[in-house]
Structures are given as structure tokens and as C-alpha cells.
Design a protein around this motif. Structure first.
Motif, mmCIF file in Angstrom:
data_model
loop_
_atom_site.group_PDB
_atom_site.id
_atom_site.type_symbol
_atom_site.label_atom_id
_atom_site.label_comp_id
_atom_site.label_asym_id
_atom_site.label_seq_id
_atom_site.Cartn_x
_atom_site.Cartn_y
_atom_site.Cartn_z
ATOM 1 N N GLU A 48 0.653 -1.298 -0.109
ATOM 2 C CA GLU A 48 -0.155 0.131 0.033
ATOM 3 C C GLU A 48 0.992 1.308 0.078
ATOM 4 O OE1 GLU A 48 -3.815 -0.099 -0.089
ATOM 5 O OE2 GLU A 48 -2.735 -1.864 -1.266
ATOM 6 N N SER B 92 -1.103 -6.180 2.867
ATOM 7 C CA SER B 92 -2.091 -6.743 1.912
ATOM 8 C C SER B 92 -1.371 -7.752 0.901
ATOM 9 C CB SER B 92 -2.596 -5.676 0.913
ATOM 10 O OG SER B 92 -3.268 -5.827 -0.208
ATOM 11 N N GLN C 10 -2.248 -8.304 -2.295
ATOM 12 C CA GLN C 10 -2.709 -7.898 -3.509
ATOM 13 C C GLN C 10 -1.510 -8.292 -4.773
ATOM 14 O OE1 GLN C 10 -4.228 -3.846 -4.086
ATOM 15 N NE2 GLN C 10 -3.125 -4.093 -6.328
ATOM 16 N N ARG D 86 -1.119 -4.162 10.250
ATOM 17 C CA ARG D 86 -0.567 -2.912 9.874
ATOM 18 C C ARG D 86 -0.099 -1.983 11.215
ATOM 19 N NH1 ARG D 86 -4.604 -1.079 5.076
ATOM 20 N NH2 ARG D 86 -4.248 -3.094 3.781
ATOM 21 N N GLU E 14 -0.378 0.719 12.393
ATOM 22 C CA GLU E 14 -0.993 1.968 12.589
ATOM 23 C C GLU E 14 -1.490 2.103 13.953
ATOM 24 O OE1 GLU E 14 -4.445 2.587 10.109
ATOM 25 O OE2 GLU E 14 -4.797 0.529 9.883
ATOM 26 N N LEU F 278 -7.543 -3.118 13.815
ATOM 27 C CA LEU F 278 -6.872 -4.259 14.664
ATOM 28 C C LEU F 278 -5.364 -3.980 13.847
ATOM 29 C CD1 LEU F 278 -9.209 -7.081 13.938
ATOM 30 C CD2 LEU F 278 -8.462 -5.903 16.162
ATOM 31 N N PHE G 38 -5.464 -8.388 11.143
ATOM 32 C CA PHE G 38 -6.609 -8.749 10.725
ATOM 33 C C PHE G 38 -6.723 -9.433 9.724
ATOM 34 C CE2 PHE G 38 -7.090 -5.887 6.881
ATOM 35 C CZ PHE G 38 -6.047 -5.193 6.924
ATOM 36 N N GLU H 113 -9.182 -11.150 -0.184
ATOM 37 C CA GLU H 113 -8.945 -10.334 -1.427
ATOM 38 C C GLU H 113 -9.116 -11.206 -2.642
ATOM 39 O OE1 GLU H 113 -5.230 -7.595 -0.678
ATOM 40 O OE2 GLU H 113 -4.752 -9.286 0.540
ATOM 41 N N TYR I 111 -0.673 1.665 -7.544
ATOM 42 C CA TYR I 111 -1.214 0.510 -8.707
ATOM 43 C C TYR I 111 -2.081 0.743 -9.491
ATOM 44 C CZ TYR I 111 -3.089 -0.836 -4.451
ATOM 45 O OH TYR I 111 -3.967 -0.846 -3.301
ATOM 46 N N GLU J 249 -15.833 2.098 5.960
ATOM 47 C CA GLU J 249 -15.303 1.409 4.851
ATOM 48 C C GLU J 249 -15.209 -0.170 5.237
ATOM 49 O OE1 GLU J 249 -11.155 2.794 3.879
ATOM 50 O OE2 GLU J 249 -10.828 0.785 2.660
ATOM 51 N N LEU J 250 -15.776 -0.923 4.162
ATOM 52 C CA LEU J 250 -15.579 -2.259 4.470
ATOM 53 C C LEU J 250 -14.864 -3.035 2.985
ATOM 54 C CD1 LEU J 250 -16.830 -5.083 5.290
ATOM 55 C CD2 LEU J 250 -18.365 -4.908 3.835
ATOM 56 N N ARG K 34 -6.393 -2.311 -12.029
ATOM 57 C CA ARG K 34 -5.082 -2.063 -11.828
ATOM 58 C C ARG K 34 -4.330 -1.504 -13.048
ATOM 59 N NH1 ARG K 34 -6.410 -2.939 -6.695
ATOM 60 N NH2 ARG K 34 -6.910 -5.312 -6.355
ATOM 61 N N PHE L 275 -10.240 -6.429 -5.317
ATOM 62 C CA PHE L 275 -10.503 -5.588 -4.001
ATOM 63 C C PHE L 275 -10.230 -6.616 -2.823
ATOM 64 C CE2 PHE L 275 -13.884 -8.348 -5.233
ATOM 65 C CZ PHE L 275 -14.326 -9.117 -4.003
ATOM 66 N N GLY L 276 -9.992 -5.677 -1.918
ATOM 67 C CA GLY L 276 -9.747 -6.339 -0.286
ATOM 68 C C GLY L 276 -10.917 -6.002 0.574
ATOM 69 N N GLY M 150 -12.250 -6.381 4.762
ATOM 70 C CA GLY M 150 -11.860 -6.620 6.009
ATOM 71 C C GLY M 150 -12.864 -7.980 6.553
HETATM 72 O O1 4AD Z 1 -8.404 -0.422 1.587
HETATM 73 P P1 4AD Z 1 -7.339 -1.324 2.025
HETATM 74 O O2 4AD Z 1 -6.165 -0.736 2.659
HETATM 75 O O3 4AD Z 1 -6.738 -1.967 0.813
HETATM 76 C C1 4AD Z 1 -5.913 -2.827 0.309
HETATM 77 O O4 4AD Z 1 -4.881 -3.153 0.854
HETATM 78 C C2 4AD Z 1 -6.007 -3.163 -1.337
HETATM 79 N N1 4AD Z 1 -4.582 -3.836 -1.345
HETATM 80 C C3 4AD Z 1 -6.944 -4.515 -1.370
HETATM 81 C C4 4AD Z 1 -7.138 -5.049 -2.432
HETATM 82 O O5 4AD Z 1 -7.425 -4.356 -3.369
HETATM 83 N N2 4AD Z 1 -6.664 -6.267 -2.611
HETATM 84 O O6 4AD Z 1 -7.753 -2.339 3.046
HETATM 85 C C5 4AD Z 1 -8.977 -3.255 2.496
HETATM 86 C C6 4AD Z 1 -9.707 -3.370 3.634
HETATM 87 C C7 4AD Z 1 -10.408 -2.231 4.291
HETATM 88 O O7 4AD Z 1 -11.550 -1.659 3.367
HETATM 89 C C8 4AD Z 1 -10.918 -2.521 5.606
HETATM 90 O O8 4AD Z 1 -12.153 -3.156 5.546
HETATM 91 C C9 4AD Z 1 -9.920 -3.643 5.879
HETATM 92 O O9 4AD Z 1 -9.221 -4.060 4.824
HETATM 93 N N3 4AD Z 1 -8.920 -2.985 6.828
HETATM 94 C C10 4AD Z 1 -8.885 -3.275 8.086
HETATM 95 N N4 4AD Z 1 -9.700 -4.020 8.706
HETATM 96 C C11 4AD Z 1 -9.402 -3.888 10.186
HETATM 97 N N5 4AD Z 1 -8.151 -3.250 10.888
HETATM 98 C C12 4AD Z 1 -7.550 -2.486 10.005
HETATM 99 N N6 4AD Z 1 -6.430 -1.799 10.546
HETATM 100 C C13 4AD Z 1 -7.739 -2.627 8.717
HETATM 101 N N7 4AD Z 1 -7.171 -1.802 7.685
HETATM 102 C C14 4AD Z 1 -7.805 -2.292 6.310
#
Ligand code: 4AD
Ligand code: MG
Length: 446
Positions: A167, A197, A199, A220, A222, A230, A233, A237, A347, A369-370, A376, A414-415, A417
């Protein structure tokens, strides 16, 4: 295997049959002529009532939480339950203690708060309401699996240890060796991280198998101490070859969530709060909306009095805006598409306006956000230009760029959570109550 409570509830044996059942005591009462034990075993939130006559057959150390084996006769229920097990002094009837309970067992009483339960990770899931969330999570995974199976996807296992930051947000945990046998720190002398991720690896696999998906841990670093973040988590994907537009991805995501809702309405779990079922219904049959990021910003700005901050075009939507859009405003799932380039990772494919990317976030009520996904960039030159503009080191991503050199085709993915979806579907207030052992800012105790 011995018979379990779920077997008894779903497929009741004939009245009069001898039954031997194992479980834990949910509650027990003793009176002059009779004793009652309500037995649970975790396979369902429901319990089996055991009626023990004379009460002296109940060993003294049987109290809430004790592990027991009860043998008796499967009978017509006299109270609320349709059936009960009658334990008598006849041969073949007995109550045997498998594991007694200490005086300090913390779940003696009922109605513990989820904050308290989080402090006893070794016991919390024994509470039926807590356990119901994990049982639902298992159903949810089956529903997702059946959706991908019927849509010609393969489930794959990308790595958790990686050399790249998918990311580009710098939220990586570094992997280091703690072994005394290895003289090298790091990952055998190489810089390595836990994945944020999968991805990029899935893109490799989708270019080989066409349609792939995974459900795997992501990490993550953060420090967001919120009810929806979390540090570890599970992310579902999916990566799909020959996808050219965001609409294809949003329609596919909608179909996936409708399928999940329908499956849970048919085979969901009991023991969850009222709101859970309403949410399954919403995903299955509710209205889904799609707007652009520009329209979302416009809506938020026109309702600025509702928010603590109001974003300008170009900056991200905050959690208060996301929750309002899906909650109070549209009252259902909202796809927000075409975010500004600067707001999203390297990307994603640029739209013809040059200012936005072909991407989407799916927002849902109460959570925000879900899903995050995009088409790509599959053109090598454009991708290299974007990485250079972002001053990214292309070295660790050579393999990813190579993918664009041979048979590079339009694709997207897409991804989602997993715990956020489970939080929504179970009605849990906090994401930490949807994963057995939550790892979050300041939380990693066992
Ligand atoms: O939006 P994110 O960061 O997308 C990606 O990582 C892409 N590479 C995914 C892809 O296209 N294959 O994360 C995707 C989802 C978020 O919308 C959220 O639901 C969940 O992952 N997510 C978390 N869930 C729990 N705790 C966290 N710290 C999360 N960060 C992201
Ligand atoms: Mg995102």
C-alpha cells in the motif's frame, strides 16, 4: 465422536432413547426433590436441560462452568424446552464431573461487559453471546467460499512475509529473527516485513489462474485505537483477470454481499442481538447506492454542520463522513468510486481525467469502509512513471513490474476486512469482539 448439543437440537432422537452428552454447566438449581442443570457445549448457543431426580445424584462440585458428562433418558420437555434429559437412579443414568471449577472462576455470574471479557482471553469465548460471533464468523467464511466456488475462482495462499510495502503507506511491521542459532538478524540477512495486503502476489496468481481469492492475515502498524482497527486482521482479497471497469467490480462485490446475506438468512446463527438479522436482510435485499468521490465530497460539504471536520476535494473521507453517507444519508451500502490519484496507492489505473483513479470504497452503515478495490494499471510504462512521480524505489518490486512485460492484461480486484464484515453482521460494537485474540494498539497479552 460423542453426540453434541447441536446434533440433539437439529435432529432430535426418539423419545425414550438413552443419551450420554458432554458439556459445561451453564446454570444449575437444586431443590428438595429435584435438581436442574442447563448444559452447553459450544456447538450452538442453545442448551439442553437435564432434570435430575433425586437431587442427590448431582455431585456437590457441579457449578457454573464445570465440565460434565450426563447420561439419562431423552424425554418430552415439561417447561419451555421441547425436550429434556431425565436422570434417575436407574442403571445407565449418571452425572460425572470431567472438570470442576475453582472458586475464582471469573464467569460464575452472568452479564459481563465486553470490556471485562477482553481481560480474560482464555475464558471469554465460553460466554454464549461471545461464542455466537465466532460461530457466525465460521458461517460467513462458508458463505464466501461457496460464492467464489460458484464463480470459477481458486483460493490460494499468498505469503505473510514479504519484501515490499503493497500500500506504500509505511505501516509495516519488520520481521526479525529471535533465534540464537542465526547470527543474522532480519530475515536471514534480508529486509522483510509482515504483509499489509497480499494484492501484489495475488496479481501474479490471477495472471496464471484467471480468478483467485484468499482470506489471510494482514498486519498494519498504525496506532489507530478505534472500534474498527486491528493491527492483525484477516483480509479477503480477490484478483480478477480481464476486468476493465470499476462497475464490473462494484457489481461483483454487491453480488457477493447479497449472497452472504441470503446464506445467513437461511443458515445463520442464533444467539445474536436483534440487529444482526436486520443487517443480513439489508445485505441480501437492501438498496446499494453508487456515487463518485466528487459527489460524496459535495454532499459532505453541503451538510458541513454535521461534522467536526469538512474535507476539501483531494483529501480523504473521514470515518464520520463515511458513517454518515452509508448510515443517516443513504441508509445502506454505498460504493464511492473515482478517488483522487493522491489519495490512493501507486498501482491503480488512472481515469481519462488524469486526476482520479478507477477505484472504489464500499461504505456500510455504522462501520464505514468495508472494501477497497480498483482496476490495476497493467501498462508497464505508465506504472513506472507513476512510481517515479511518487519517488518509490522500484528495486523491491522488480518481480511485480516484470508481470507487466509478458501477457499483461487488464485486471482488477479488491480487499474486504473480514472482521469489519463480521462486526456488522454480528452487531458487535467493537471489532476486538470479532476476532478470538485481538492484536491492536497496546493489546497483545497472550
Ligand atoms: O483499503 P485497503 O487498505 O486495501 C488494500 O489493502 C488493497 N490492497 C486491497 C486489494 O485491492 N486487494 O484494505 C482493504 C480493507 C479495508 O476496506 C478494511 O475493511 C480492511 O481491509 N482493513 C482493516 N480492517 C481492520 N483493521 C485494520 N487496521 C484495517 N485496515 C484495512
Ligand atoms: Mg482503503
Amino acid at each position: 465422536l460423542p453426540i453434541c448439543v447441536r446434533d440433539l437440537v437439529q435432529d432430535a432422537p426418539a423419545i425414550g432413547q438413552s443419551i450420554k452428552i458432554n458439556g459445561w454447566v451453564k446454570s444449575s438449581r437444586v431443590s428438595k426433590n429435584v435438581a436442574f442443570v442447563d448444559l452447553v457445549d459450544g456447538t450452538t448457543d442453545q442448551d439442553v436441560k437435564c432434570v435430575i431426580r433425586p437431587p442427590s445424584l448431582l455431585p456437590k462440585d457441579v457449578s457454573t462452568g464445570a465440565g460434565v458428562q450426563i447420561a439419562g433418558v431423552w424425554s418430552q420437555g415439561k417447561g419451555k424446552q421441547s425436550h429434556e434429559i431425565q436422570v434417575t437412579s436407574d442403571p445407565g443414568s449418571a452425572v460425572k464431573v470431567l472438570g470442576s471449577v475453582e472458586e475464582l472462576y471469573p464467569l460464575q455470574k452472568r452479564n459481563h461487559t465486553s470490556q471485562f471479557l477482553r481481560t480474560i482471553p482464555e475464558y471469554r469465548w465460553r460466554v454464549p453471546e461471545a461464542g455466537a460471533t465466532l460461530r457466525l464468523g465460521s458461517r460467513l467464511e462458508s458463505a464466501l467460499t461457496s460464492f467464489f466456488d460458484t464463480n470459477s475462482f481458486y483460493k490460494t495462499h499468498p505469503p505473510m512475509v514479504t519484501s515490499s510495502d503493497c500500500e506504500g503507506a509505511g505501516e509495516l511491521f519488520r520481521v526479525e529473527s529471535a533465534s540464537k542459532l542465526s547470527s543474522k538478524e532480519q530475515f536471514f540477512g534480508k529486509e522483510a516485513y509482515l504483509t499489509v495486503s497480499t494484492q501484489l502476489h495475488l496479481e501474479v496468481l490471477s495472471a496464471a489462474l484467471g480468478r483467485v481469492w484468499t482470506l489471510s492475515p494482514c498486519f498494519r502498524a498504525e496506532e489507530s485505537d478505534t472500534n474498527r482497527h486491528l493491527s492483525e486482521f484477516w483480509m479477503l482479497e480477490a484478483e480478477i483477470s480481464f476486468v476493465e471497469t470499476v462497475d464490473q467490480l462494484t457489481r461483483f462485490s454487491e453480488a457477493m454481499l447479497r449472497h452472504v446475506g441470503q446464506r445467513l438468512l437461511q443458515h445463520g446463527e442464533s444467539g445474536l442481538p436483534e440487529i444482526a438479522k436486520a443487517r443480513w436482510e439489508m445485505l441480501a435485499h437492501g438498496k446499494y447506492t453508487q456515487i463518485t468521490y466528487t459527489e460524496a465530497i459535495d454532499l459532505v460539504q453541503r451538510n458541513s454542520e454535521l461534522f467536526t471536520t469538512v474535507p476539501q476535494w483531494g483529501s480523504g473521507l473521514g470515518s464520520e463522513h463515511e458513517k454518515w453517507l452509508a448510515g443517516e444519508h443513504f441508509k445502506g451500502p454505498v460504493f464511492v468510486v473515482d478517488y483522487p490519484v493522491e489519495e490512493k496507492p501507486f498501482y491503480m489505473k488512472k481515469n481519462t481525467d488524469g486526476k482520479t483513479v478507477a477505484c472504489y470504497d464500499l461504505l456500510i452503515p455504522d462501520i464505514g469502509e468495508l472494501i477497497g478495490g480498483s482496476v490495476r494499471e497493467h501498462d508497464l510504462q505508465k506504472l513506472e512513471l507513476e512510481m517515479a512521480a511518487r519517488k518509490m524505489d522500484a528495486g523491491p518490486l522488480t518481480w511485480y513490474l516484470n508481470l507487466r512485460k509478458n501477457g499483461s492484461v487488464p485486471h482488477g480486484g479488491f480487499g474486504l476486512g473480514f472482521e469489519r464484515l463480521l462486526q456488522y453482521l454480528s452487531g458487535a460494537d467493537n471489532i476486538r469482539d470479532t476476532i478470538p485474540f485481538p492484536r491492536a494498539a497496546n493489546q497483545c497479552t497472550c
